[in-house]
Design an enzyme around this catalytic site. Sequence first.
Site, PDB file in Angstrom:
ATOM      1  N   ASN A 394       0.820  -1.206   0.000  1.00  0.00           N
ATOM      2  CA  ASN A 394       0.000   0.000   0.000  1.00  0.00           C
ATOM      3  C   ASN A 394       0.856   1.259   0.000  1.00  0.00           C
ATOM      4  O   ASN A 394       1.073   1.871  -1.042  1.00  0.00           O
ATOM      5  CB  ASN A 394      -0.949  -0.011   1.204  1.00  0.00           C
ATOM      6  CG  ASN A 394      -2.114   0.959   1.037  1.00  0.00           C
ATOM      7  OD1 ASN A 394      -1.953   2.050   0.521  1.00  0.00           O
ATOM      8  ND2 ASN A 394      -3.289   0.549   1.471  1.00  0.00           N
ATOM      9  N   ASP A 395       1.381   1.629   1.159  1.00  0.00           N
ATOM     10  CA  ASP A 395       2.110   2.891   1.272  1.00  0.00           C
ATOM     11  C   ASP A 395       3.330   2.949   0.353  1.00  0.00           C
ATOM     12  O   ASP A 395       3.687   4.016  -0.149  1.00  0.00           O
ATOM     13  CB  ASP A 395       2.560   3.120   2.717  1.00  0.00           C
ATOM     14  CG  ASP A 395       1.377   3.269   3.667  1.00  0.00           C
ATOM     15  OD1 ASP A 395       0.344   3.795   3.232  1.00  0.00           O
ATOM     16  OD2 ASP A 395       1.490   2.843   4.829  1.00  0.00           O
ATOM     17  N   VAL A 396       3.986   1.799   0.111  1.00  0.00           N
ATOM     18  CA  VAL A 396       5.224   1.795  -0.677  1.00  0.00           C
ATOM     19  C   VAL A 396       4.962   1.947  -2.172  1.00  0.00           C
ATOM     20  O   VAL A 396       5.906   2.005  -2.963  1.00  0.00           O
ATOM     21  CB  VAL A 396       6.033   0.509  -0.422  1.00  0.00           C
ATOM     22  CG1 VAL A 396       6.442   0.423   1.038  1.00  0.00           C
ATOM     23  CG2 VAL A 396       5.259  -0.737  -0.848  1.00  0.00           C
ATOM     24  N   ALA A 434       0.040   4.342   6.972  1.00  0.00           N
ATOM     25  CA  ALA A 434       0.110   5.798   6.992  1.00  0.00           C
ATOM     26  C   ALA A 434      -1.260   6.436   7.161  1.00  0.00           C
ATOM     27  O   ALA A 434      -1.368   7.630   7.454  1.00  0.00           O
ATOM     28  CB  ALA A 434       0.761   6.322   5.710  1.00  0.00           C
TER      29      ALA A 434
END
Length: 469
Positions: A394-396, A434
């Site tokens: 997700n965040d990466v 996040a």
Amino acid sequence: MSAFDWITQLLYVAAAVCFVLGLHLMNSPASARRGNQVSTAGMTLAIATTFVLVIHANTVTATGWTVMLLGTLAGAAAGLWMARTVEMTAMPQLVSLFNAVGGGAAALVAINDYVHVTGSTAGVAESVTIFTILDVLIGAVTFSGSIIAAGKLQGLIDGAPITFPGSRAVNFGAAAVGVGGAIYLLVSPSVPVLIIIILAALAFGVTMVLPIGGADMPVVISLLNAFTGTAVAMAGFVIGNWALIIAGALVGASGSILTKLMADAMNRSLANIMIGGFGTGDTAVAVEGPGGDVRSIQADDAAIQLAYAQKVIIVPGYGLAAAQAQHQCAELAAVLEERGVEVSYAIHPVAGRMPGHMNVLLAEANVPYPQLKEMDEINPEFPRADVALVIGANDVTNPAARRPGNPVSGMPILDVDAAKSIIVIKRSMGHGYAGIDNELYVNPKTSMFFSDAKSALTELTAAVKTLVG
């Protein structure tokens, strides 16, 4: 020094050489297994040498021998059982527990030696006091901090940053008591003061890790690992053991370097990580990202894209580990390769919940090591990829990292949005650590396959097999 002493010291040095060689071999996934074996041989040699020393000294009572042997057998059995039965999703927790055990054991070694020295008529040497203080402070902080980290990862403690009224005061107070007690101990040896230092360090470890959010856990685990190594090295100085000094220094140095690399991969300073949790807000004014609609896709349509692609890049994330779908992922990749598709894996440094989580996960499924490519190596290849298959990351993969004013701003990401087509396997539209939406999901090139990773990959593999080459 007698011949026996020379031999035992040489054996300890040989064990330390095994640790150095083992660490060097772990630089490459292809030789990492051999590195583990060499390091294990070194530790076996160090333990055996220690037993020989104890036998030669002839100072241990029958009760002492019973405790030592039972402890060795119980520890070895517990470690073997935990390592062989742990699920990949729980590997970070296990690493945290190992950090706790290492730090706590190192501190106990120094405490035991200090108590014995203070009871002798010779007095306590200043060097012994200094190393004891450092060992106790670092080891106790590592022990309690690692327990809290493991609890957060296991879900026994809320993974979000936890603060309470006066938490900062408790944190600074524990640090002040620890430092003050250390200064007093240098002037006047005292076991009760040492106990106060231990309690203060334990409290500091708890209040240090509680406010840190789940997304920062890979960095925290790496930092605590460095602490463990440093504590072990200090214990080596206390009892004059070269193997502990060298092994601890290796772990401390490598852990510190890894911590810096992990923090850089998240575009965050270590101080920022230790002061506040990830995704807890940003003082800058957020810049709105692009809007758009989310498009869903079914297995048959996704399979057509994958089967007729020339190049596919698979982006694994924690969703892959949570579903235990690494074997299904490897099977899909093998089926695609049989059709002449070039397959590679994009590994982000902080994907998952610990350093190297995705590497270990895919290695378990016997994915060929050359297919695992780090972020800097794989990013230039995304524009050539016909399909980027994102599994739970997700965040990466969030393009919002390229804009200021949000929790992931400036974080180096995988350039998934540069691929010609993107398929994201995800159970829902839920946020990552996040706490923000992933702008990749509204990209016109992105199709969302809403499903558990294991089920989705099984369906995709079956659908690809039915297509006529």
